[in-house]
Design an enzyme around this catalytic site. Structure first.
Site, PDB file in Angstrom:
ATOM      1  N   GLU A 171       0.739  -1.168   0.041  1.00 43.63           N
ATOM      2  CA  GLU A 171       0.098   0.104   0.065  1.00 43.63           C
ATOM      3  C   GLU A 171       0.965   1.177   0.215  1.00 43.63           C
ATOM      4  O   GLU A 171       0.682   2.221   0.913  1.00 43.63           O
ATOM      5  CB  GLU A 171      -0.977   0.156   1.123  1.00 43.63           C
ATOM      6  N   GLU A 290      -5.505  -8.660  -0.422  1.00 49.23           N
ATOM      7  CA  GLU A 290      -6.045  -8.225   0.905  1.00 49.23           C
ATOM      8  C   GLU A 290      -7.799  -8.049   0.464  1.00 49.23           C
ATOM      9  O   GLU A 290      -7.905  -7.076  -0.417  1.00 49.23           O
ATOM     10  CB  GLU A 290      -5.515  -7.109   1.413  1.00 49.23           C
TER      11      GLU A 290
HETATM   12  O1  AHR Z   1      -5.183  -6.117   6.665  1.00 42.77           O
HETATM   13  C1  AHR Z   1      -5.186  -5.162   7.788  1.00 42.77           C
HETATM   14  C2  AHR Z   1      -4.443  -3.745   6.939  1.00 42.77           C
HETATM   15  O2  AHR Z   1      -5.103  -3.305   6.058  1.00 42.77           O
HETATM   16  C3  AHR Z   1      -3.059  -4.206   6.392  1.00 42.77           C
HETATM   17  O3  AHR Z   1      -2.032  -4.038   7.310  1.00 42.77           O
HETATM   18  C4  AHR Z   1      -2.963  -2.990   5.358  1.00 42.77           C
HETATM   19  O4  AHR Z   1      -2.052  -3.334   4.174  1.00 42.77           O
HETATM   20  C5  AHR Z   1      -4.277  -2.633   4.954  1.00 42.77           C
HETATM   21  O5  AHR Z   1      -4.458  -1.353   5.050  1.00 42.77           O
END
Ligand code: AHR
Length: 500
Positions: A171, A290
């Site tokens: 990110e 994610e």
């Molecule tokens: O999964 C939780 C968080 O969400 C992770 O650390 C991050 O990459 C995202 O913002």
């Protein structure tokens, strides 16, 4: 009852299902590692301190690959802290806790192999350098005769780990990230790191950071600019997306998978635009590294971070999932299957305690949340070829989405010709009659129908009542010539297996 027609033809395939779409994520965050997969002194823990009850549930979930060690955490992480005897305690600025480094690369790698998962390793491109990213590849994968490979051997692992998939940071567009970058800055650093990592081990695959969600103001421009810099040296671009239902508008919430589908299609188009611009022969694939529902714990997390700043293993992001959350998880998996030609990796975030399908109590038991079930069933039964589901369903509008189909479905066919249909009836009022037209298939010998439903959309599983929401088998006629109607009850996740 609404009649919904589903046509499946064995010759109409979207593509092979990459089993890695059923992957997961373990971050050094909250109680995911400490108190989750690892708890020294727990009655079920092995000699290394890993919980046996959690291992059994992870094996049941059938997880092909696990992303590690973050997440936001990785953007300030020094990988050398996590190997060897000397393990410093460090402040983790991502989650305002202290990382003890008690569990590190070797311990996690061994645990992952034991539960049957590959490791997807994220390198630090926030505060980290291309040099350090190259060093960790050398440490993991080089056979020996160099500083870092010999360090691994001295630390007890003679054979290379053979980690195949690496994420180039996490990110990097987000202001909450240590070492946030502009798209151009990130594209350059990712490209240089990628080159060096692949020079050390040409067999590895690399994931470049896409936007941290489609809601980012720079979404689109970020992908275009950073890919213009690193396209030739990477293999996947990442997507991240979480949904929530804070307004308790369930119809709208369940329509969110349409947004997910659009997000996938837009990122794929941008990859192809860069391909065209570069006259490249290479096709980039998508790593949805994610995804999940996440909103239940947001308020309480702020409070915990304020009151218990720097304590290790704080109980952060401990969402308790409802039955309706499990329906959206099912719809998200259906969306990945329908994009199987492009989405090759998808990691539910995360595995234990932190927005997770598996929960634990320190010193107590482990149990499964509502969201465990669709992921477990899809990972066990949704392999092979993703068939094109030609579905005619009534549609309705919700607050944010137009033309939302009442039923969404995906189907897979395995090597033996067994077909599995995954379907969600989004309607909260009406059952649907699914008429399956299986024109090109021979007769099936047996059929099994499993349904996840609860009368209360907000029903949850808890330590005291872990089986409140779980799938049940329902009777289904053995298919005749073409299968007859199957009832998809209102608000339900359905798995229909047609066996030869
Ligand atoms: O999964 C939780 C968080 O969400 C992770 O650390 C991050 O990459 C995202 O913002």
């Amino acid at each position: 009852m609404q009649k919904i027609k589903l046509v499946l033809d064995r010759d109409y395939a979207i593509g092979a299902v990459d089993e890695r779409i059923y992957s997961n994520f373990v971050e050094h965050l909250g109680r995911c590692v400490y108190g989750g997969i690892y708890e020294k002194g727990h009655p079920t823990s092995d000699e290394a301190g890993f919980r046996g009850d959690v291992k059994e549930l992870v094996k049941k979930l059938n997880v092909p690959m696990i992303r590690y060690p973050g997440g936001n955490f990785v953007s300030g992480f020094c990988w050398e802290d996590s190997v060897g005897r000397d393990r410093p305690r460090r402040l983790d600025l991502a989650w305002l806790t202290t990382e003890t480094n008690e569990v590190g690369l070797h311990e996690f790698y061994d645990w992952a192999r034991e539960v049957g998962s590959q490791v997807m390793y994220a390198v630090n491109l926030g505060t980290g350098t291309p040099q350090a990213a190259k060093d960790v590849v050398e440490y993991c994968n080089h056979p020996g005769g160099s500083k870092y490979a010999d360090m691994r051997i001295a630390n007890g692992k003679k054979e290379p780990m053979g980690i195949r998939t690496f994420c180039l940071g996490n990110e990097m567009d987000g202001p909450w990230q240590m070492g946030q970058k502009t798209a151009y800055e990130y594209g350059r650093v990712a490209s240089e790191a990628a080159k060096m990592m692949k020079w050390v081990d040409p067999a590895i695959e690399l994931v470049a950071c896409g936007s941290s969600s489609s809601q980012m103001p720079t979404f689109g421009e970020w992908e275009l600019t950073m890919l213009s810099e690193c396209y030739d040296n990477v293999d996947y671009v990442s997507l991240h997306r979480y949904y929530g239902n804070p307004d308790h508008n369930t119809e709208d919430f369940l329509a969110s998978s349409m947004d997910l589908d659009e997000f996938i299609k837009i990122v794929a188009s941008i990859c192809d635009a860069v391909k065209g611009k570069k006259r490249s022969k290479k096709r980039l694939y998508l790593s949805f590294d994610e995804w999940n529902v996440w909103y239940h714990s947001l308020g309480q997390d702020e409070e915990i971070k304020r009151q218990r700043r720097w304590e290790p293993a704080l109980p952060l992001l401990e969402d308790v999932y409802t039955f309706e959350d499990a329906l959206l998880v099912g719809l998200m998996i259906i969306t990945f299957l329908k994009n199987a030609d492009r989405v090759k990796i998808a990691c539910m975030a995360q595995l234990v305690n932190v927005i997770a399908p598996i929960m634990t109590r320190n010193g107590g038991p482990a149990w499964t949340q509502t969201t465990f079930w669709p992921l477990m069933q899809a990972s066990s039964m949704g392999r092979g070829i993703s068939l094109l589901p030609i579905l005619s369903s009534p549609k309705a509008d919700t607050k944010h989405y137009n033309d939302v189909p009442m039923v969404d479905a995906a189907a897979t066919m395995d090597e033996q010709g067994n077909v599995t249909v995954f379907a969600v009836n989004r309607s909260l009022e009406e059952d649907a009659e699914l008429l399956m037209d299986l024109r090109s298939f021979d007769k099936f010998a047996a059929a099994v129908h499993s349904v996840l439903h609860h009368e209360d959309l907000k029903a949850v599983n808890t330590e005291a009542d872990p089986d409140n929401v779980r799938p049940k088998a329902v009777p289904i006629p053995v298919p005749g010539d073409g299968i007859d109607a199957v009832c998809l009850g209102k608000a339900s996740w359905n798995v229909i297996q047609l066996k030869r």
